[in-house]
Scaffold this motif. Sequence first.
Motif, PDB file in Angstrom:
ATOM      1  N   LEU A 314     -20.793  14.734 -20.466  1.00 36.19           N
ATOM      2  CA  LEU A 314     -21.653  15.923 -20.500  1.00 36.19           C
ATOM      3  C   LEU A 314     -21.791  16.513 -19.097  1.00 36.19           C
ATOM      4  CD1 LEU A 314     -24.524  14.693 -22.852  1.00 36.19           C
ATOM      5  CD2 LEU A 314     -23.091  16.698 -23.266  1.00 36.19           C
ATOM      6  N   ARG A 315     -22.029  15.635 -18.133  1.00 35.83           N
ATOM      7  CA  ARG A 315     -22.279  16.120 -16.766  1.00 35.83           C
ATOM      8  C   ARG A 315     -21.002  16.660 -16.133  1.00 35.83           C
ATOM      9  NH1 ARG A 315     -26.444  11.127 -16.189  1.00 35.83           N
ATOM     10  NH2 ARG A 315     -28.263  12.279 -16.891  1.00 35.83           N
ATOM     11  N   GLU A 316     -19.871  15.992 -16.393  1.00 36.94           N
ATOM     12  CA  GLU A 316     -18.589  16.470 -15.833  1.00 36.94           C
ATOM     13  C   GLU A 316     -18.156  17.789 -16.467  1.00 36.94           C
ATOM     14  OE1 GLU A 316     -16.541  12.090 -15.047  1.00 36.94           O
ATOM     15  OE2 GLU A 316     -15.778  13.384 -16.637  1.00 36.94           O
ATOM     16  N   GLY A 317     -18.455  17.943 -17.763  1.00 37.94           N
ATOM     17  CA  GLY A 317     -17.891  19.078 -18.494  1.00 37.94           C
ATOM     18  C   GLY A 317     -18.870  20.221 -18.712  1.00 37.94           C
ATOM     19  N   GLY A 318     -20.011  20.208 -18.022  1.00 36.29           N
ATOM     20  CA  GLY A 318     -20.997  21.280 -18.212  1.00 36.29           C
ATOM     21  C   GLY A 318     -21.534  21.310 -19.628  1.00 36.29           C
ATOM     22  N   GLY A 319     -21.713  20.140 -20.218  1.00 29.78           N
ATOM     23  CA  GLY A 319     -22.174  20.049 -21.604  1.00 29.78           C
ATOM     24  C   GLY A 319     -23.653  20.308 -21.749  1.00 29.78           C
ATOM     25  N   LEU A 320     -24.085  20.230 -22.993  1.00 31.15           N
ATOM     26  CA  LEU A 320     -25.462  20.568 -23.334  1.00 31.15           C
ATOM     27  C   LEU A 320     -25.945  19.548 -24.368  1.00 31.15           C
ATOM     28  CD1 LEU A 320     -27.489  22.974 -22.854  1.00 31.15           C
ATOM     29  CD2 LEU A 320     -26.489  24.026 -24.889  1.00 31.15           C
ATOM     30  N   VAL A 321     -27.257  19.316 -24.425  1.00 27.75           N
ATOM     31  CA  VAL A 321     -27.810  18.399 -25.425  1.00 27.75           C
ATOM     32  C   VAL A 321     -28.880  19.112 -26.249  1.00 27.75           C
ATOM     33  CG1 VAL A 321     -27.428  16.350 -23.991  1.00 27.75           C
ATOM     34  CG2 VAL A 321     -29.633  17.541 -23.872  1.00 27.75           C
TER      35      VAL A 321
END
Length: 409
Positions: A314-321
Amino acid sequence: MTRESLATGLRCIDCGTEHPLDYLLECTACRGLLELTYDWEALRRAGPGVFTGGGLWRYAPVLPIADPAHRVTLGEGQSPLLDCPALGRRLGVRRLQVKFEGSNPTGTVKDRSSPTAVAAALQFGFRATSVVSSGNAGSSIAAYSARAGLRSLIFAYERTSAPKLLHMTAAATDLVLYQGVYDDLITIWDRLVEERLFFDCGASRNAYKHEGKKTIAYEIAEQSGWQPPDVVVAPVAVGETFIAAARGFREMHAAGWISRVPRMVAAQATRANAVVRAFRAGTGVVPLKIGYTVAEGLAAGNPGRKGDWVLKLLREGGGLVGDAEDEAILDAQRTLAQTEGVWAGPTGVATLAVLTRLLAERALDPAQDICVILSETGLKTEAPPPDRTAVAFDEASLRRLVAERLGAR
Ligand SMILES: [Zn+2]
């Protein structure tokens, strides 16, 4: 064209140490989790034309099962990627698609990881499989083990829905109901795995099992003409589906088959949201003591080391939760059935409930192409006895009823 496996080894996700293609559940140098590596030079040269045939084993070159005789199948994979214009309009999304895993043989996304788990059990000479399950994994592992002629020792959650229990009772050679929740048993069970009493079909460590789920990303890309959606919303319990999908997209991007990796959204039930909390707090996963959620398959309060792997991706890929309460999940289930005719279970539609919430909070751009993974059919859900009030009729009353309901001609 080849359907040869191009797997080359295992690599530690923490220290990078390479290991041979053995039955190894963690790094011998640092105990980190392992992921499979492939001959990407050969794959790049071959292009996506390397994939031939149907079903899950279409993607055999990027799966770790060498001997075709071990590639057990019940006809899984090739699930529909459905455009959902009516639901998209209701949510204000320009283009909304769902990847509906309910069409798999046991009705869930587990039918992607069970074939590679059971095939690996055969590959490494095991005679019995085992899993600790809230219901879906147990059904699936039992079915694929039966298909492969292996014994299956299935530990199922005491509150598992009746249809799932019925299914496991039929398919498993050995079914045991456990008290409490998944987290209470999994640590002890993992110790038995170490002693090789059975083949590990759990979600927490086995890279061979995990790998089959990667095919969901390959299918989404291929069904989109190798131009995958901007955003993919995936469920997270322990994190298997999420990690596998993210890895699949990254592999295809590295091979030059897709021009961008979709932004991944991790969806959890609010009642089991350890990964969501950690992402928001900027910390590692802190295990939660959880109770019941209608999204049975998401009921893991301690995702273990895979939870931290999800956070890393998530942090590497600009993800969202995002997370959703049970009421919102049940509401999403009804809305999906009414707008698009798709009947998914609560575990499956938690992703849609999360998307609905993120859109309402303006955390996601509705002008993007969004794909939601629906991990299970609604046909395995526990249900209260339905209303069976019946009407007596003759021709005149039936004509009146039709006129009332559908309007007079
Ligand atoms: Zn390591």
